[in-house]
Scaffold this active site. Structure first.
Site, short mmCIF file in Angstrom:
data_model
loop_
_atom_site.label_atom_id
_atom_site.label_comp_id
_atom_site.label_asym_id
_atom_site.label_seq_id
_atom_site.Cartn_x
_atom_site.Cartn_y
_atom_site.Cartn_z
N PHE A 97 -3.98 -6.22 6.41
CA PHE A 97 -3.43 -5.28 7.37
C PHE A 97 -4.58 -4.42 7.88
CE2 PHE A 97 -1.77 -1.24 8.82
CZ PHE A 97 -0.80 -1.66 9.71
N ASP A 105 -13.05 -2.79 5.13
CA ASP A 105 -12.03 -1.90 5.68
C ASP A 105 -11.57 -0.99 4.55
OD1 ASP A 105 -9.76 -0.63 6.55
OD2 ASP A 105 -8.95 -2.37 7.61
N LYS A 109 -7.96 7.55 8.20
CA LYS A 109 -6.93 8.23 7.42
C LYS A 109 -7.45 9.51 6.77
CE LYS A 109 -3.95 4.19 6.80
NZ LYS A 109 -2.97 4.59 7.82
#
Length: 415
Positions: free
Chosen positions: A153, A238, A267
């Site tokens: 994802f 990532d 984030k």
């Protein structure tokens, strides 16, 4: 704040119901949130429009690593709001250089390309890797390939869903962007086979979050690093969910002593205050971009830089990494106890982050999340039978234990 055990409550009253209906009246239905309407929050606790408190064990999918409204981050944002919020990248501003310098140093890298969201960071990395492949590695124009892992994802843009293995993310959004090769996550032999002279990068999550907090086998990341270095292929990590303290280290790659060629961050970099993301790498890699070839009006804005600089300063103390390691050990010990007791099918994770597979008779992870809401705990499901636990790193041990007690109570009762 500390835990205050409360009786189960009905999650949807007229006030909550009206607020939900008002939200749905004019918003696209691209999310299916739990029936709770939060109006304020502090630390690991939220308060809804009914005045009910809920323990947040999701932390904005790691965007809230430092909890809701951390005083240092709010103070940094307020101070910057009074000075300057945006210039665009048409001009310099006085927070930009310090942000890039400090973030590069935290990562052990040289160069920073700031963006806003995690998906933008991934898209940036794809463009950079291809350009690096053509200009530095010498791949023929248009032939660049990037190897990715099944179950990944990396966002929901058109390019990213082109290499997603989730039908829900892909169906109805083609035609898709070519140039990606998918291998099983955790299978180093399959990855080695997939590498060719045209491969410019391997893009991977050190821990797959959306897939259910999947941790690869020991030695996997180190082997990927070895293979990519040997074939002159960029390793792009990532760390948008796994980075910045979540796993008990600043970066999840550190658990295997791996340094990638490129970090993707987001984030928690914005402290739960503003969206901030970044691609962090060497001058050789990011130096392939020329003015006008990539950018963002809001990327690296003064407000974002001010908040992110405070995040970096907080991480330098090591306090939050240690809290994630210590509390994570307790989290996984409790989940192991629940598994042994038959309450949980399986669990896995790293640091203060876990994926919990619930028994089928509970009706899936979504049903468990709704029942936990009734008991004052916020979590979210993924992939049917799994719930994710990612408490803010500032959570107290007592609050964590209280939340896990509620999970055990819910799973001990028939659905």
């Amino acid at each position: 704040m500390t835990a205050t055990p409360t009786a189960a409550v009905t999650p949807v009253t007229s006030v909550t119901g009206e607020a939900v209906r008002a939200a749905e009246a004019h918003s696209a239905r691209n999310y299916h949130p739990l029936p709770v309407v939060i109006s304020s929050a502090e630390g690991a606790w939220t308060t809804d429009v009914e005045g009910r408190r809920h323990l947040d064990l999701l932390a904005g999918y790691s965007a809230l690593n430092f909890g809701h409204g951390h005083p240092r981050l709010i103070a940094a944002a307020k101070a910057q709001l009074d000075r300057l919020t945006l210039t665009s990248r048409a001009f310099h501003h006085d927070r930009f250089a310090d942000f890039c310098t400090q973030l590069a140093d935290l990562c052990g890298m040289e160069t920073v390309l700031p963006m806003n969201t995690g998906a933008e960071a991934v898209e940036t990395a794809v463009k950079v890797a291809r350009k690096w492949g053509y200009e530095v590695k010498g791949v023929a124009p248009g032939a660049a390939r990037i190897v990715v892992a099944a179950g990944n994802f990396h966002g929901r843009t058109t390019t990213v869903v082109s290499f997603s293995s989730d039908p829900g993310a892909r169906d109805g959004f083609g035609p898709f962007t070519p140039g990606f090769d998918t291998v099983p996550f955790g299978d180093a032999a399959a990855l080695e086979t997939a590498l060719t002279d045209d491969t410019v990068a391997v893009l991977i999550e050190p821990v797959q979050g959306e897939a259910g907090v999947l941790v690869p086998p020991p030695g996997y990341l180190a082997r990927v690093r070895e293979l990519t270095a040997r074939r002159n292929v960029l390793l792009i990590a990532d760390e948008i969910q796994s980075g910045l303290g979540r796993t008990g280290r600043t970066f999840a790659c550190e658990h295997e002593g791996v340094t990638p060629d490129v970090y993707l961050l987001g984030k928690a970099l914005g402290g739960g205050v503003v969206p901030v993301s970044a691609v962090v790498s060497s001058r050789e890699v990011l130096g392939v971009l020329r003015p006008g070839q990539h950018g963002s009006t809001f990327g690296g804005n003064p407000l974002a830089c001010a908040v992110a600089l405070e995040v970096i300063a907080m991480l330098r103390t090591g306090e939050f990494q240690q809290r994630a390691a210590d509390l994570g050990a307790r989290l996984h010990a409790r989940l192991h106890e629940m598994t042994t007791a038959g309450l949980v099918e399986a669990s896995r994770g790293r640091g203060l982050w876990a994926g919990v597979d619930v028994p089928a008779h509970h009706g899936g992870g979504g049903a468990v999340a709704r029942r936990l809401l009734e008991h004052g705990v916020l979590v979210k499901d993924t992939h049917g039978s799994t719930i994710r636990l990612a408490p803010p790193l500032v959570i107290t041990e007592d609050d964590l234990e209280w939340g896990l007690d509620r999970l055990a109570e819910v799973l001990a009762r028939p659905a």
